[in-house]
Write an enzyme that holds these catalytic residues in place. Structure first.
Site, PDB file in Angstrom:
ATOM      1  N   ASP A   1       0.843  -1.205   0.000  1.00 44.66           N
ATOM      2  CA  ASP A   1       0.000   0.000   0.000  1.00 44.66           C
ATOM      3  C   ASP A   1       0.876   1.252   0.000  1.00 44.66           C
ATOM      4  O   ASP A   1       0.371   2.380  -0.069  1.00 44.66           O
ATOM      5  CB  ASP A   1      -1.028  -0.010   1.138  1.00 44.66           C
ATOM      6  CG  ASP A   1      -0.390  -0.069   2.512  1.00 44.66           C
ATOM      7  OD1 ASP A   1       0.845  -0.164   2.608  1.00 44.66           O
ATOM      8  OD2 ASP A   1      -1.149  -0.025   3.509  1.00 44.66           O
TER       9      ASP A   1
ATOM     10  N   ASP B   1      -1.103  -6.117  -0.375  1.00 42.23           N
ATOM     11  CA  ASP B   1      -1.413  -5.466   0.892  1.00 42.23           C
ATOM     12  C   ASP B   1      -2.896  -5.167   0.961  1.00 42.23           C
ATOM     13  O   ASP B   1      -3.462  -4.625   0.001  1.00 42.23           O
ATOM     14  CB  ASP B   1      -0.689  -4.106   0.941  1.00 42.23           C
ATOM     15  CG  ASP B   1       0.386  -4.060   1.991  1.00 42.23           C
ATOM     16  OD1 ASP B   1       0.413  -4.933   2.884  1.00 42.23           O
ATOM     17  OD2 ASP B   1       1.217  -3.142   1.908  1.00 42.23           O
TER      18      ASP B   1
ATOM     19  N   GLU C   1       9.055  -4.374  10.469  1.00 41.11           N
ATOM     20  CA  GLU C   1       9.455  -3.061   9.950  1.00 41.11           C
ATOM     21  C   GLU C   1       9.957  -2.165  11.080  1.00 41.11           C
ATOM     22  O   GLU C   1       9.295  -2.020  12.123  1.00 41.11           O
ATOM     23  CB  GLU C   1       8.264  -2.391   9.235  1.00 41.11           C
ATOM     24  CG  GLU C   1       8.629  -1.004   8.702  1.00 41.11           C
ATOM     25  CD  GLU C   1       7.675  -0.454   7.653  1.00 41.11           C
ATOM     26  OE1 GLU C   1       6.754  -1.165   7.218  1.00 41.11           O
ATOM     27  OE2 GLU C   1       7.871   0.703   7.255  1.00 41.11           O
TER      28      GLU C   1
HETATM   29  O1  KIV Z   1       3.499  -1.093   1.611  1.00 39.79           O
HETATM   30  C1  KIV Z   1       4.658  -1.536   1.605  1.00 39.79           C
HETATM   31  O2  KIV Z   1       5.452  -1.269   0.698  1.00 39.79           O
HETATM   32  C2  KIV Z   1       5.061  -2.378   2.710  1.00 39.79           C
HETATM   33  C3  KIV Z   1       6.519  -2.673   2.836  1.00 39.79           C
HETATM   34  C4  KIV Z   1       7.218  -1.487   3.374  1.00 39.79           C
HETATM   35  C5  KIV Z   1       6.765  -3.873   3.666  1.00 39.79           C
HETATM   36  O3  KIV Z   1       4.263  -2.759   3.503  1.00 39.79           O
END
Ligand code: KIV
Length: 279
Positions: free
Chosen positions: A47, A86, A185
């Site tokens: 996301d 996501d 993260e």
């Molecule tokens: O949205 C994204 O790119 C992520 C990564 C930072 C793991 O969740």
């Protein structure tokens, strides 16, 4: 013979063999193709799309339909890599029925093989339900960007013993609930190492040090395409922003000077040259 598709199980076997897992975000067909050709194990339609592609300030604004649009484009490019999508903010927090329907859309309409949701204890029940419904779940703890306002900014999490213990407990609970992978993260490297040792499922770090089972980076950060903001945990492998700007400036110069298109970029029909122009 095409290489077999990477699955969550393939990645779990990599952990058992002590081989590192490479994940990268992708948001469209050409970059997903290039990433797959370069050998990544897993592509994440993050996301982060909201920020690095759509120009929003945070990840909160992106919708399920926008995420699906980009997931489909990435799915068209992937033959081997595991494709994770996501689930965006508020697509899974309202209630579990809505969350299950939305998660299913990413597999049915988006072509994803797994979904990722952020959070620890509050999403353990949902993780269990989705896994039982046959929807592979990737967890995400530590700095969870969908909670940026609650966390007061993009800060390293788990720095004191109590917070570190909570993250370890969350990680174990998500694994027990059926999560297949876990993104860590922005947490201290020592804590990421501890969580990685404690889990059977692979950990994938971003700003979580070198001891995770794998790493994920945001494509636009590593290519230098999102150069107005540079997170410390991101390594620049290219300066594509500057290169793209240089190329476009050359095009602007050549068109303005009448140098482009040249003969080799033009087509000709000799018969037209011989036809006298009508007055
Ligand atoms: O949205 C994204 O790119 C992520 C990564 C930072 C793991 O969740």
């Amino acid at each position: 013979m095409p290489e077999p598709r990477v699955t969550i199980r393939t990645l779990q076997e990599k952990k058992q063999r002590g081989e590192k897992i490479v994940m990268l975000t992708a948001y469209d067909y050409p970059f997903a193709r290039l990433a797959e050709q370069a050998g990544v194990d897993a592509l994440l339609v993050g996301d982060s799309l909201a920020m690095v592609v759509l120009g929003h300030e945070t990840t909160l604004s992106v919708t399920v339909d926008e995420m699906l649009h980009h997931t489909r484009a990435v799915a068209r490019a992937t033959r081997r890599a595991l494709l994770i999508a996501d689930m965006p903010f508020l697509s899974y927090q309202v209630n579990e029925d809505e969350a299950t329907r939305n998660a299913g859309r990413f597999l049915k309409e988006g072509g994803a093989h797994a979904i990722k949701i952020e959070g620890g204890a509050p999403v353990v029940g949902l993780t269990h339900r989705l896994s039982r419904a046959g929807i592979p779940v990737v967890g995400h703890i530590g700095m969870t960007p969908q909670s940026v306002h609650e966390l007061g900014g993009y800060r390293v999490q788990g720095k004191d013993p109590a917070a570190a213990q909570r993250l370890l407990d969350d990680a174990l609970a998500l694994q027990d609930a059926g999560a297949g992978l876990l993104v860590l993260e922005l947490i201290p490297a020592e804590l990421a190492a501890r969580i990685t040792r404690a889990l059977k499922i692979p950990t994938i770090g971003i700003g979580a040090g070198p001891h995770c089972d794998g790493q994920v980076q945001v494509l636009h950060d590593m290519l230098g395409l999102f150069d107005w903001f540079a997170p410390r945990h991101a390594k620049r492998y290219a300066q594509m922003g500057a290169e793209v700007e240089r190329a476009i400036a050359a095009y602007v110069r050549e068109v303005s000077a009448g140098e482009f298109p040249a003969g080799e970029h033009s087509f000709s029909a000799p018969a037209l040259a011989e036809t006298p122009e009508r007055k």
